[in-house]
Structures are given as C-alpha cells and as structure tokens.
Scaffold this motif. Structure first.
Motif, PDB file in Angstrom:
ATOM      1  N   PRO A 185       0.832  -1.201   0.000  1.00  0.00           N
ATOM      2  CA  PRO A 185       0.000   0.000   0.000  1.00  0.00           C
ATOM      3  C   PRO A 185       0.874   1.261   0.000  1.00  0.00           C
ATOM      4  CG  PRO A 185      -0.099  -1.097   2.135  1.00  0.00           C
ATOM      5  CD  PRO A 185       0.703  -1.970   1.228  1.00  0.00           C
ATOM      6  N   ILE A 186       0.450   2.254  -0.738  1.00  0.00           N
ATOM      7  CA  ILE A 186       1.206   3.508  -0.835  1.00  0.00           C
ATOM      8  C   ILE A 186       0.845   4.396   0.351  1.00  0.00           C
ATOM      9  CG2 ILE A 186       1.577   5.588  -2.205  1.00  0.00           C
ATOM     10  CD1 ILE A 186       1.115   3.883  -4.678  1.00  0.00           C
ATOM     11  N   GLU A 187       1.875   4.871   1.046  1.00  0.00           N
ATOM     12  CA  GLU A 187       1.708   5.727   2.218  1.00  0.00           C
ATOM     13  C   GLU A 187       2.436   7.043   1.997  1.00  0.00           C
ATOM     14  OE1 GLU A 187       1.642   2.010   5.372  1.00  0.00           O
ATOM     15  OE2 GLU A 187       3.464   3.175   5.145  1.00  0.00           O
ATOM     16  N   GLU A 188       2.233   7.977   2.906  1.00  0.00           N
ATOM     17  CA  GLU A 188       2.903   9.264   2.823  1.00  0.00           C
ATOM     18  C   GLU A 188       4.415   9.058   2.820  1.00  0.00           C
ATOM     19  OE1 GLU A 188       3.194  13.429   5.313  1.00  0.00           O
ATOM     20  OE2 GLU A 188       1.407  12.177   5.536  1.00  0.00           O
ATOM     21  N   GLY A 189       5.097   9.750   1.930  1.00  0.00           N
ATOM     22  CA  GLY A 189       6.547   9.648   1.825  1.00  0.00           C
ATOM     23  C   GLY A 189       7.012   8.600   0.828  1.00  0.00           C
ATOM     24  N   ASP A 190       6.084   7.859   0.224  1.00  0.00           N
ATOM     25  CA  ASP A 190       6.448   6.816  -0.730  1.00  0.00           C
ATOM     26  C   ASP A 190       6.704   7.351  -2.139  1.00  0.00           C
ATOM     27  OD1 ASP A 190       6.341   4.822   1.170  1.00  0.00           O
ATOM     28  OD2 ASP A 190       4.388   4.056   0.546  1.00  0.00           O
ATOM     29  N   PHE A 191       6.205   8.540  -2.445  1.00  0.00           N
ATOM     30  CA  PHE A 191       6.422   9.116  -3.768  1.00  0.00           C
ATOM     31  C   PHE A 191       6.240  10.624  -3.717  1.00  0.00           C
ATOM     32  CE2 PHE A 191       1.837   8.804  -3.727  1.00  0.00           C
ATOM     33  CZ  PHE A 191       1.413   9.902  -4.464  1.00  0.00           C
ATOM     34  N   TYR A 192       6.677  11.275  -4.784  1.00  0.00           N
ATOM     35  CA  TYR A 192       6.428  12.705  -4.972  1.00  0.00           C
ATOM     36  C   TYR A 192       6.151  12.928  -6.450  1.00  0.00           C
ATOM     37  CZ  TYR A 192      11.315  12.822  -6.508  1.00  0.00           C
ATOM     38  OH  TYR A 192      12.494  12.582  -7.170  1.00  0.00           O
ATOM     39  N   TRP A 193       5.580  14.076  -6.752  1.00  0.00           N
ATOM     40  CA  TRP A 193       5.285  14.431  -8.144  1.00  0.00           C
ATOM     41  C   TRP A 193       6.451  15.229  -8.712  1.00  0.00           C
ATOM     42  CZ3 TRP A 193       1.485  11.897 -10.311  1.00  0.00           C
ATOM     43  CH2 TRP A 193       0.458  11.425  -9.516  1.00  0.00           C
ATOM     44  N   THR A 194       6.930  14.844  -9.882  1.00  0.00           N
ATOM     45  CA  THR A 194       8.007  15.584 -10.543  1.00  0.00           C
ATOM     46  C   THR A 194       7.418  16.831 -11.198  1.00  0.00           C
ATOM     47  OG1 THR A 194       7.757  14.495 -12.692  1.00  0.00           O
ATOM     48  CG2 THR A 194       9.202  13.405 -11.059  1.00  0.00           C
ATOM     49  N   PRO A 195       8.257  17.793 -11.565  1.00  0.00           N
ATOM     50  CA  PRO A 195       7.753  18.988 -12.259  1.00  0.00           C
ATOM     51  C   PRO A 195       7.042  18.641 -13.574  1.00  0.00           C
ATOM     52  CG  PRO A 195       9.982  19.365 -11.477  1.00  0.00           C
ATOM     53  CD  PRO A 195       9.673  17.904 -11.235  1.00  0.00           C
ATOM     54  N   GLU A 196       7.391  17.496 -14.162  1.00  0.00           N
ATOM     55  CA  GLU A 196       6.766  17.073 -15.419  1.00  0.00           C
ATOM     56  C   GLU A 196       5.422  16.384 -15.184  1.00  0.00           C
ATOM     57  OE1 GLU A 196      10.945  17.571 -15.507  1.00  0.00           O
ATOM     58  OE2 GLU A 196       9.930  15.933 -14.499  1.00  0.00           O
ATOM     59  N   LYS A 255      10.347  -0.908   1.067  1.00  0.00           N
ATOM     60  CA  LYS A 255       9.147  -1.600   1.544  1.00  0.00           C
ATOM     61  C   LYS A 255       8.718  -2.679   0.555  1.00  0.00           C
ATOM     62  CE  LYS A 255       6.120   1.602   2.223  1.00  0.00           C
ATOM     63  NZ  LYS A 255       4.997   2.419   2.644  1.00  0.00           N
ATOM     64  N   ARG A 256       8.850  -2.386  -0.733  1.00  0.00           N
ATOM     65  CA  ARG A 256       8.459  -3.355  -1.760  1.00  0.00           C
ATOM     66  C   ARG A 256       9.355  -4.583  -1.695  1.00  0.00           C
ATOM     67  NH1 ARG A 256       8.638  -1.305  -7.698  1.00  0.00           N
ATOM     68  NH2 ARG A 256      10.833  -1.517  -7.256  1.00  0.00           N
ATOM     69  N   GLY A 257      10.647  -4.369  -1.444  1.00  0.00           N
ATOM     70  CA  GLY A 257      11.546  -5.481  -1.181  1.00  0.00           C
ATOM     71  C   GLY A 257      12.270  -6.106  -2.353  1.00  0.00           C
ATOM     72  N   TYR A 258      12.171  -5.540  -3.545  1.00  0.00           N
ATOM     73  CA  TYR A 258      12.895  -6.077  -4.693  1.00  0.00           C
ATOM     74  C   TYR A 258      13.092  -4.983  -5.736  1.00  0.00           C
ATOM     75  CZ  TYR A 258       8.384  -6.187  -7.078  1.00  0.00           C
ATOM     76  OH  TYR A 258       7.190  -5.832  -7.638  1.00  0.00           O
ATOM     77  N   CYS A 259      14.010  -5.217  -6.646  1.00  0.00           N
ATOM     78  CA  CYS A 259      14.271  -4.272  -7.735  1.00  0.00           C
ATOM     79  C   CYS A 259      13.468  -4.684  -8.956  1.00  0.00           C
ATOM     80  CB  CYS A 259      15.757  -4.272  -8.072  1.00  0.00           C
ATOM     81  SG  CYS A 259      16.180  -3.147  -9.421  1.00  0.00           S
ATOM     82  N   CYS A 260      12.800  -3.719  -9.581  1.00  0.00           N
ATOM     83  CA  CYS A 260      12.002  -3.994 -10.780  1.00  0.00           C
ATOM     84  C   CYS A 260      12.834  -3.850 -12.054  1.00  0.00           C
ATOM     85  CB  CYS A 260      10.800  -3.063 -10.830  1.00  0.00           C
ATOM     86  SG  CYS A 260      11.226  -1.315 -10.938  1.00  0.00           S
ATOM     87  N   GLU A 261      14.104  -3.428 -11.908  1.00  0.00           N
ATOM     88  CA  GLU A 261      15.030  -3.263 -13.037  1.00  0.00           C
ATOM     89  C   GLU A 261      14.519  -2.267 -14.072  1.00  0.00           C
ATOM     90  OE1 GLU A 261      16.427  -7.008 -14.541  1.00  0.00           O
ATOM     91  OE2 GLU A 261      16.696  -7.805 -12.520  1.00  0.00           O
ATOM     92  N   SER A 262      13.846  -1.202 -13.596  1.00  0.00           N
ATOM     93  CA  SER A 262      13.337  -0.164 -14.486  1.00  0.00           C
ATOM     94  C   SER A 262      14.164   1.110 -14.424  1.00  0.00           C
ATOM     95  CB  SER A 262      11.883   0.162 -14.121  1.00  0.00           C
ATOM     96  OG  SER A 262      11.076  -0.959 -14.343  1.00  0.00           O
ATOM     97  N   ASN A 263      15.342   1.042 -13.804  1.00  0.00           N
ATOM     98  CA  ASN A 263      16.242   2.184 -13.675  1.00  0.00           C
ATOM     99  C   ASN A 263      15.580   3.333 -12.905  1.00  0.00           C
ATOM    100  OD1 ASN A 263      18.725   3.419 -14.023  1.00  0.00           O
ATOM    101  ND2 ASN A 263      18.127   4.412 -15.929  1.00  0.00           N
TER     102      ASN A 263
END
Length: 58
Positions: free
Chosen positions: A6-17, A29-37
C-alpha cells in the motif's frame, strides 16, 4: 510472488513534469528491484551493468 504494497505518505512525490516518482522508502518496503532504472533505487541497478555496483540488498 510479488506482494502488493500500500502507498503511504513519503512513498512518492510528483516531478515537475507531472510524473509520480517513488522514493527509496517505497522501494525498500516493496523489497525487490524492478530493473526499471528508478531514480531512487536502493538496490544499485544500472541498466548497462546490471547489479555490479549493488549498494544495498535485502
């Protein structure tokens, strides 16, 4: 099996774009790399080298 985090406060932000950018907090928290750079990847993935320069692992 991949878990749904679940997404909680501090998990993301909005970029200027206008894109949602996940933070290191979320990736850990997710626990693995998605290899998406991802910009804040704590696992040290580099699309040109793979995991050679690994920073942290779980």
């Amino acid at each position: 099996m991949k878990k749904i985090v679940p997404i909680e406060e501090g998990d993301f932000y909005w970029t200027p774009e206008g894109y949602r950018c996940f933070t290191e907090q979320y990736h850990l928290k997710r626990g693995y790399c998605c290899e998406s750079n991802c910009r804040h990847c704590p696992y040290g993935f580099d699309p040109t080298k793979g995991f050679e320069g690994r920073k942290k692992s779980i």
